[in-house]
Motif scaffolding. Structure first.
Motif, PDB file in Angstrom:
ATOM      1  N   VAL A  84      45.277  67.914  11.025  1.00  0.00           N
ATOM      2  CA  VAL A  84      43.967  67.308  10.786  1.00  0.00           C
ATOM      3  C   VAL A  84      42.888  68.373  10.645  1.00  0.00           C
ATOM      4  CG1 VAL A  84      42.176  65.845  11.826  1.00  0.00           C
ATOM      5  CG2 VAL A  84      44.578  65.140  11.910  1.00  0.00           C
ATOM      6  N   HIS A  85      43.083  69.506  11.291  1.00  0.00           N
ATOM      7  CA  HIS A  85      42.041  70.533  11.331  1.00  0.00           C
ATOM      8  C   HIS A  85      42.317  71.709  10.398  1.00  0.00           C
ATOM      9  CE1 HIS A  85      40.579  68.340  14.808  1.00  0.00           C
ATOM     10  NE2 HIS A  85      41.805  68.375  15.306  1.00  0.00           N
ATOM     11  N   ARG A  86      43.354  71.609   9.561  1.00  0.00           N
ATOM     12  CA  ARG A  86      43.643  72.697   8.641  1.00  0.00           C
ATOM     13  C   ARG A  86      42.761  72.596   7.398  1.00  0.00           C
ATOM     14  NH1 ARG A  86      50.022  73.471   7.814  1.00  0.00           N
ATOM     15  NH2 ARG A  86      49.185  74.165   5.812  1.00  0.00           N
ATOM     16  N   ASP A  88      43.349  73.561   4.362  1.00  0.00           N
ATOM     17  CA  ASP A  88      44.014  73.330   3.079  1.00  0.00           C
ATOM     18  C   ASP A  88      44.387  71.870   2.863  1.00  0.00           C
ATOM     19  OD1 ASP A  88      45.814  73.493   5.165  1.00  0.00           O
ATOM     20  OD2 ASP A  88      47.406  74.384   3.981  1.00  0.00           O
ATOM     21  N   ARG A  89      44.050  71.007   3.860  1.00  0.00           N
ATOM     22  CA  ARG A  89      44.202  69.565   3.725  1.00  0.00           C
ATOM     23  C   ARG A  89      45.609  69.130   3.296  1.00  0.00           C
ATOM     24  NH1 ARG A  89      40.555  69.160   6.878  1.00  0.00           N
ATOM     25  NH2 ARG A  89      38.384  68.937   6.280  1.00  0.00           N
ATOM     26  N   PRO A 134      38.146  63.401   7.415  1.00  0.00           N
ATOM     27  CA  PRO A 134      38.328  63.827   6.019  1.00  0.00           C
ATOM     28  C   PRO A 134      39.699  64.457   5.775  1.00  0.00           C
ATOM     29  CG  PRO A 134      37.039  65.460   7.195  1.00  0.00           C
ATOM     30  CD  PRO A 134      37.309  64.347   8.181  1.00  0.00           C
ATOM     31  N   VAL A 135      40.748  63.648   5.867  1.00  0.00           N
ATOM     32  CA  VAL A 135      42.100  64.132   5.610  1.00  0.00           C
ATOM     33  C   VAL A 135      42.757  63.207   4.586  1.00  0.00           C
ATOM     34  CG1 VAL A 135      42.310  65.072   7.947  1.00  0.00           C
ATOM     35  CG2 VAL A 135      43.168  62.765   7.462  1.00  0.00           C
ATOM     36  N   THR A 136      43.906  63.603   4.121  1.00  0.00           N
ATOM     37  CA  THR A 136      44.708  62.770   3.224  1.00  0.00           C
ATOM     38  C   THR A 136      45.977  62.376   3.955  1.00  0.00           C
ATOM     39  OG1 THR A 136      43.851  63.907   1.271  1.00  0.00           O
ATOM     40  CG2 THR A 136      45.878  62.627   1.003  1.00  0.00           C
TER      41      THR A 136
END
Length: 242
Positions: A84-86, A88-89, A134-136
């Motif tokens: 979640v916190h990377r 590069d999503r 804000p993740v996918t």
């Protein structure tokens, strides 16, 4: 049977109503054959409502007397999941679909349910409120998770391809017809489908039910065995003879 259908929305393009109509006709055949269906579609969060609306309108025209609804769903992810916190999503694995019980109740009423791939959320500690992040989220895993939560009999992936294909060092790729999760894991697949195949195999292993991958325009044919790839549990070993 209760079927969770995951549609690869890469097969849809903006304004391409023909592709949506073909998918809806395929889904309507499943419903008309007596199956309970939940449709999960992916795509960017900002387009999910529009995609759901297009599918509902197309299905409504084909399923006279049936209620078809589009449902805004959420995909809950772990607040402490390092992905979640990377920056590069990467695709994040969902942990729950909060609306699963609502979907179950709608199915009990005979409703055909069309779900978005899930707005990513975390549940805040202390307040237990859902907060968007804000993740996918991986849409295939969201569909598989919903299938688990609904006790589905089949997890069905509809794509632009007729089958999963095994790569070959020479000659044409070989279409896969029926195989077990272990057989699938031992097969060399194109990189683009490895993750989806793994999700399908995991569902079968965990539930003892079926998963399948096949063409978006012939969902019923996949169930009938005329097209598509079926992943089934390994046959139970027979007891030794006395």
């Amino acid at each position: 049977m209760r079927i969770v259908v995951s549609i690869d929305t890469d097969t849809f393009t903006e304004g391409d109503d023909i592709a949506v109509d073909l998918a809806a006709a395929s889904l309507a055949e499943l419903s008309q054959a007596g199956h309970e269906i939940v449709v999960v579609h992916g795509g960017p969060v900002e387009t999910q409502a529009a995609t759901g609306s297009r599918l509902v309108r197309a299905l409504d025209a084909l399923l006279a007397g049936r209620t078809v609804v589009a449902l805004v769903t959420h995909a809950q992810v772990g607040a402490h999941d390092p992905l979640v916190h990377r920056p590069d999503r990467p695709l994040v694995r969902p942990q729950a679909v909060p609306e699963a019980q609502v979907v179950r109740e709608l199915l009990a009423d005979g409703t055909v349910v069309v779900c978005g791939g899930g707005i990513p959320v975390v549940r805040e500690r202390g307040t237990a409120r859902l907060r968007t992040v804000p993740v996918t989220v991986d849409p295939d895993r969201t569909a598989a998770l919903l299938a688990l939560e609904l006790d589905a009999d089949i997890l069905l992936f509809l794509t632009s391809a007729t089958h999963l294909f095994a790569e070959s060092g020479h000659g044409r790729p070989r279409p896969l017809l029926r195989l077990t999760p272990d057989e699938l894991s031992g097969t060399r697949l194109p990189e683009a489908v490895i993750a989806r195949a793994a999700v399908a195999a995991d569902f079968v292993t965990r539930t003892g039910e079926l998963a399948a991958v096949g063409p978006v325009d012939n969902a019923l044919g996949i169930l009938l065995g005329t097209t598509g790839t079926l992943i089934r549990p390994a046959p139970a070993s027979l007891p030794a003879a006395d």
